[in-house]
Scaffold this active site. Structure first.
Site, PDB file in Angstrom:
ATOM      1  N   GLU A 187     -67.112  18.650 -13.182  1.00 59.90           N
ATOM      2  CA  GLU A 187     -66.497  19.862 -13.804  1.00 59.90           C
ATOM      3  C   GLU A 187     -65.550  19.554 -14.732  1.00 59.90           C
ATOM      4  OE1 GLU A 187     -65.677  22.393 -10.389  1.00 59.90           O
ATOM      5  OE2 GLU A 187     -64.005  20.816  -9.729  1.00 59.90           O
ATOM      6  N   ASP A 189     -56.202  24.103 -12.059  1.00 62.01           N
ATOM      7  CA  ASP A 189     -57.049  23.930 -13.357  1.00 62.01           C
ATOM      8  C   ASP A 189     -56.046  24.330 -14.627  1.00 62.01           C
ATOM      9  OD1 ASP A 189     -59.082  23.989 -11.183  1.00 62.01           O
ATOM     10  OD2 ASP A 189     -59.130  26.056 -11.175  1.00 62.01           O
TER      11      ASP A 189
END
Length: 464
Positions: A354, A188
């Site tokens: 997401e 991420d």
């Protein structure tokens, strides 16, 4: 105020709390990246794995390629503590101790494995050498016995100190790939540029259930050589309302300060994920929780309150994006730590999972996101374009996806950055760690992102 008490990671206090042995001098911080470990009292013998059991064997330039590969490890931040180290083999597994035997196993991500695969560095028996104590059994050190590696109780003898000392040398099998850009398990990544220097803020990976408790920061001038600035926010001591699930940080500069938006969860009772904000006077922290409570609480909106991203438009107005399962945006107030709930807008596109990311180029706004599940090799990045930070958005398609001929799986949860003063763009993203990673054993890399003449994004080619 609830606080989690963290296991002490300072080696001397671990030793004092366990058993009275002579307190060794701390070694200098170990260099991360590919290294080999040579036995101090058997020059020419190196730590290697053979049938998953660790030992010290002769290695020379005439040794087989496999032997040289088996004697090469990547030194990374410790799976159980950023103050210590873990050693990852080229096949993706880690050195760990099991029933006092040192061996090589795949990372399961549970607390027992992380502790057994983490070693703290102290000064070895000769100048420049290092001894490796067990994080979970600090009275024991890695030593060789009959060329086999064991975790043995420390003995204050010259023989034991020699048998448990190693020199970190140049790797027998040098790194040939450009990525990952930072050694170890990270996911991420949020990449940005402050004052001409690149900064990378990733999730610390390798935890079962993605239960990592802290964030680190890295910086670079060239996107190749990165400086590790250590832990910048730790949910244990620094966040009263969260213990774990330190996911997907994003940092933005405003008002002469730096704001870190992050996700967090609690270890007991509270199973939801909240979104918080922390602030610092430096891009490398330390950051402090700005509110003492979540900015967005779990359940306030449909989907999970995770994966925040902040964007400041040319007008100076900043916006906060977030969401898993549903995508939201809201203008931030000038203080950067509050907003008007009445202005929250749902901007969920088809295929959205997401990891929202927004930027502007040549008057066009680009809204990017990840599709599918991060545990799937089909995790990928898609995007849309619009005329404002709020949309409306026109979906353009998928631009980053797996490349199985190179063993690249699950590339996604990305961010992009522009070289200052140019139209050169880069994309940071995670993928399954090569060669044996998974949805909780991921690594971070950076590639180029280019545009077609009409402003659409050209397919991003993931590289090793």
């Amino acid at each position: 105020m609830r606080r989690r008490t963290r296991t002490c990671v300072v080696l001397s206090c671990l030793i004092a709390a366990t058993v009275a042995v002579p307190s060794p001098a701390f070694a200098d911080a170990l260099p991360t990246g590919a290294r080999s470990l040579e036995a101090v009292n058997f020059p020419g013998r190196y730590v290697r794995h053979q049938d998953y059991l660790a030992r010290v064997d002769p290695v020379t330039s005439a040794s087989t390629a496999q032997t040289r590969l088996d004697a090469t490890f990547t030194v990374i931040s410790g799976l159980a503590s950023p103050s210590c180290y873990s050693f990852q083999a080229k096949n993706g597994s880690f050195l760990r101790h099991l029933d006092w035997r040192v061996r090589l196993d795949a990372n399961t991500g549970d607390a027992r494995f992380r502790e057994d695969a983490t070693f703290c560095a102290v000064a070895g028996s000769t100048s420049g050498s290092v001894s490796l104590t067990s994080f979970s059994h600090p009275d024991r050190r890695i030593r060789h016995r009959a060329y086999e590696l064991w975790l043995d109780t420390y003995q204050d003898t010259a023989q034991f100190r020699a048998d448990s000392s190693f020199r970190l040398t140049a790797p027998w099998s040098p790194k040939t790939n450009r990525g990952p850009v930072i050694p170890g398990l990270y996911a991420d990544p949020h990449i940005t540029n402050f004052n001409g220097r690149y900064y990378l803020y990733p999730t610390t990976d390798g935890y079962a259930g993605w239960a990592s408790p802290y964030y680190k920061a890295f910086s670079s001038t060239d996107l190749v050589n990165w400086t590790d600035h250590g832990v910048i926010l730790d949910h244990g001591p620094d966040v009263s309302w969260a213990d774990n699930s330190a996911w997907a940080p994003a940092v933005i500069a405003k008002n002469g300060r730096y704001y870190l938006y992050f996700s967090g969860g609690a270890a007991s009772g509270d199973t939801g994920k909240h979104l918080g904000v922390a602030v610092s006077d430096s891009p490398t922290g330390p950051f402090r929780d700005a509110l003492g409570r979540p900015l967005i609480r779990a359940g306030a909106y449909s989907g999970q309150a995770i994966d925040p991203m902040a964007f400041t438009d040319d007008t100076g107005q900043s916006y906060l994006y977030w969401g898993n399962g549903a995508a939201y945006v809201v203008p931030l107030n000038a203080d950067m730590v509050s907003f008007d709930p009445a202005k929250v807008r749902d901007i969920t596109p088809s295929g959205y999972r997401e990891a929202s990311f927004v930027f502007k180029r040549n008057g066009t706004y680009y809204f990017m996101w990840s599709e599918n599940d991060t545990r799937s090799e089909d995790y990928r990045v898609a995007y849309a374009t619009g005329t404002s930070p709020l949309g409306p958005w026109t979906k353009r398609g998928v631009v980053l996806q797996k490349r199985l001929e190179l063993g690249i799986k699950g590339p996604g949860h990305h961010s992009v950055v522009k070289d200052p003063g140019s139209d050169t763009w880069h994309v940071a993203y995670h993928r399954f760690a090569v060669p044996a990673g998974s949805g909780t054993n991921r690594e971070t890399t950076v590639d180029r992102m280019t545009f077609n003449a009409d402003g659409t994004i050209a397919p991003i080619v993931p590289t090793l």
